[in-house]
Design a protein around this motif. Sequence first.
Motif, short mmCIF file in Angstrom:
data_model
loop_
_atom_site.label_atom_id
_atom_site.label_comp_id
_atom_site.label_asym_id
_atom_site.label_seq_id
_atom_site.Cartn_x
_atom_site.Cartn_y
_atom_site.Cartn_z
N GLU A 94 5.30 15.75 2.86
CA GLU A 94 6.11 14.64 2.35
C GLU A 94 7.21 14.27 3.34
O GLU A 94 7.50 13.10 3.57
CB GLU A 94 6.71 15.06 1.00
CG GLU A 94 7.02 13.89 0.11
CD GLU A 94 7.69 14.35 -1.17
OE1 GLU A 94 7.18 15.31 -1.79
OE2 GLU A 94 8.72 13.75 -1.52
N GLN A 95 7.76 15.30 3.95
CA GLN A 95 8.86 15.07 4.89
C GLN A 95 8.40 14.28 6.12
O GLN A 95 9.03 13.30 6.52
CB GLN A 95 9.40 16.43 5.32
CG GLN A 95 10.77 16.33 5.94
CD GLN A 95 11.26 17.72 6.36
OE1 GLN A 95 10.64 18.73 6.05
NE2 GLN A 95 12.36 17.76 7.05
N ASP A 96 7.28 14.69 6.69
CA ASP A 96 6.77 13.99 7.88
C ASP A 96 6.37 12.56 7.54
O ASP A 96 6.65 11.61 8.29
CB ASP A 96 5.56 14.73 8.47
CG ASP A 96 5.97 15.97 9.25
OD1 ASP A 96 7.19 16.22 9.39
OD2 ASP A 96 5.07 16.71 9.69
N VAL A 97 5.69 12.39 6.39
CA VAL A 97 5.23 11.05 6.03
C VAL A 97 6.42 10.14 5.73
O VAL A 97 6.47 8.99 6.18
CB VAL A 97 4.25 11.11 4.82
CG1 VAL A 97 3.93 9.72 4.31
CG2 VAL A 97 2.98 11.84 5.21
N SER A 98 7.43 10.66 5.03
CA SER A 98 8.56 9.76 4.71
C SER A 98 9.39 9.46 5.95
O SER A 98 9.96 8.37 6.06
CB SER A 98 9.40 10.26 3.53
OG SER A 98 9.80 11.55 3.75
N SER A 99 9.43 10.38 6.90
CA SER A 99 10.12 10.08 8.15
C SER A 99 9.41 8.92 8.88
O SER A 99 10.05 7.96 9.35
CB SER A 99 10.15 11.35 9.00
OG SER A 99 10.42 11.05 10.31
N SER A 100 8.10 8.97 8.96
CA SER A 100 7.35 7.88 9.60
C SER A 100 7.50 6.58 8.80
O SER A 100 7.63 5.49 9.37
CB SER A 100 5.86 8.24 9.69
OG SER A 100 5.70 9.41 10.45
N ARG A 101 7.51 6.71 7.48
CA ARG A 101 7.66 5.52 6.63
C ARG A 101 9.01 4.83 6.89
O ARG A 101 9.11 3.60 6.94
CB ARG A 101 7.51 5.93 5.17
CG ARG A 101 7.78 4.85 4.14
CD ARG A 101 6.78 3.68 4.25
NE ARG A 101 7.23 2.57 3.44
CZ ARG A 101 6.67 2.21 2.29
NH1 ARG A 101 5.61 2.84 1.83
NH2 ARG A 101 7.16 1.18 1.61
N ARG A 102 10.05 5.63 7.10
CA ARG A 102 11.36 5.03 7.39
C ARG A 102 11.32 4.27 8.71
O ARG A 102 11.93 3.22 8.85
CB ARG A 102 12.45 6.12 7.44
CG ARG A 102 12.96 6.54 6.06
CD ARG A 102 14.24 7.33 6.16
NE ARG A 102 14.06 8.59 6.88
CZ ARG A 102 13.61 9.72 6.31
NH1 ARG A 102 13.32 9.75 5.02
NH2 ARG A 102 13.48 10.81 7.02
N GLN A 103 10.58 4.80 9.67
CA GLN A 103 10.47 4.11 10.96
C GLN A 103 9.75 2.77 10.80
O GLN A 103 10.16 1.75 11.37
CB GLN A 103 9.71 5.01 11.96
CG GLN A 103 10.46 6.30 12.26
CD GLN A 103 9.63 7.29 13.07
OE1 GLN A 103 8.42 7.13 13.25
NE2 GLN A 103 10.28 8.33 13.56
N LEU A 104 8.69 2.78 10.00
CA LEU A 104 7.98 1.52 9.74
C LEU A 104 8.87 0.56 8.95
O LEU A 104 8.93 -0.64 9.28
CB LEU A 104 6.68 1.81 8.98
CG LEU A 104 5.89 0.58 8.52
CD1 LEU A 104 5.49 -0.30 9.71
CD2 LEU A 104 4.64 0.99 7.74
N ASP A 105 9.55 1.06 7.94
CA ASP A 105 10.41 0.20 7.13
C ASP A 105 11.51 -0.45 7.98
O ASP A 105 11.88 -1.60 7.76
CB ASP A 105 11.06 1.00 5.98
CG ASP A 105 10.06 1.29 4.85
OD1 ASP A 105 8.98 0.66 4.84
OD2 ASP A 105 10.37 2.14 4.00
N ALA A 106 12.00 0.29 8.97
CA ALA A 106 13.05 -0.26 9.85
C ALA A 106 12.49 -1.46 10.63
O ALA A 106 13.17 -2.47 10.81
CB ALA A 106 13.57 0.81 10.79
N ALA A 107 11.24 -1.35 11.07
CA ALA A 107 10.62 -2.47 11.79
C ALA A 107 10.41 -3.66 10.85
O ALA A 107 10.69 -4.81 11.21
CB ALA A 107 9.29 -2.03 12.39
#
Length: 161
Positions: A94-107
């Motif tokens: 969950e931690q790795d996926v939500s970290s990547s999700r935050r990066q996508l959301d920022a874009a």
Amino acid sequence: MRRSVLIAYATRHGSTQEVAEEIAGVMRSLGNHVDVAAAELVTSLANYNAVVVGGALYTGRWHKDAVRFLKQHERALRHVPFAVYAMGPRTLSEQDVSSSRRQLDAALARTSLTPFAIAIFGGVVKPAELRFPFSRMPATDARDHAAIRAWAQQLSLETAA
Ligand SMILES: Cc1cc2nc3c(=O)[nH]c(=O)nc-3n(C[C@H](O)[C@H](O)[C@H](O)COP(=O)(O)O)c2cc1C
């Protein structure tokens, strides 16, 4: 007339393109016409009823060609259903996926667009293809092909007119 779907991908080492092809295979099997193209080569969305944009994440950022695609086609994307995915956390924790999700959301936050579906898929690292020091990274393939295919089915259902 058959629905026409574009899957535009932005990759460095190919795994994002492979996922684009996998999504395309599922959507074709469900009766859609699907084109798969490198995001940087797409000039018009005029012929499509739905668009999927996939990009790899590198050092906290979505691939520049995926970002440019959204900017270049921002106006058209307001009038066509579109979905996005990003690659790729090293594990599906969950931690790795939500970290990547935050990066996508920022874009995505830097655009005025709201995709109807967003997915994060596990990434692929092939150290032999990378330069030092990244060549020291462990080899991984965190793609969950069942999840990728299920997402593609969902897209096909949700874009059905
Ligand atoms: C140097 C390097 C940096 C990366 N940075 C990130 C990152 O910040 N966030 C992330 O989710 N994945 C990151 N990844 C994982 C890639 O997104 C993953 O390997 C992906 O599958 C690569 O896609 P491609 O084969 O289409 O280029 C990184 C990979 C490498 C090699």
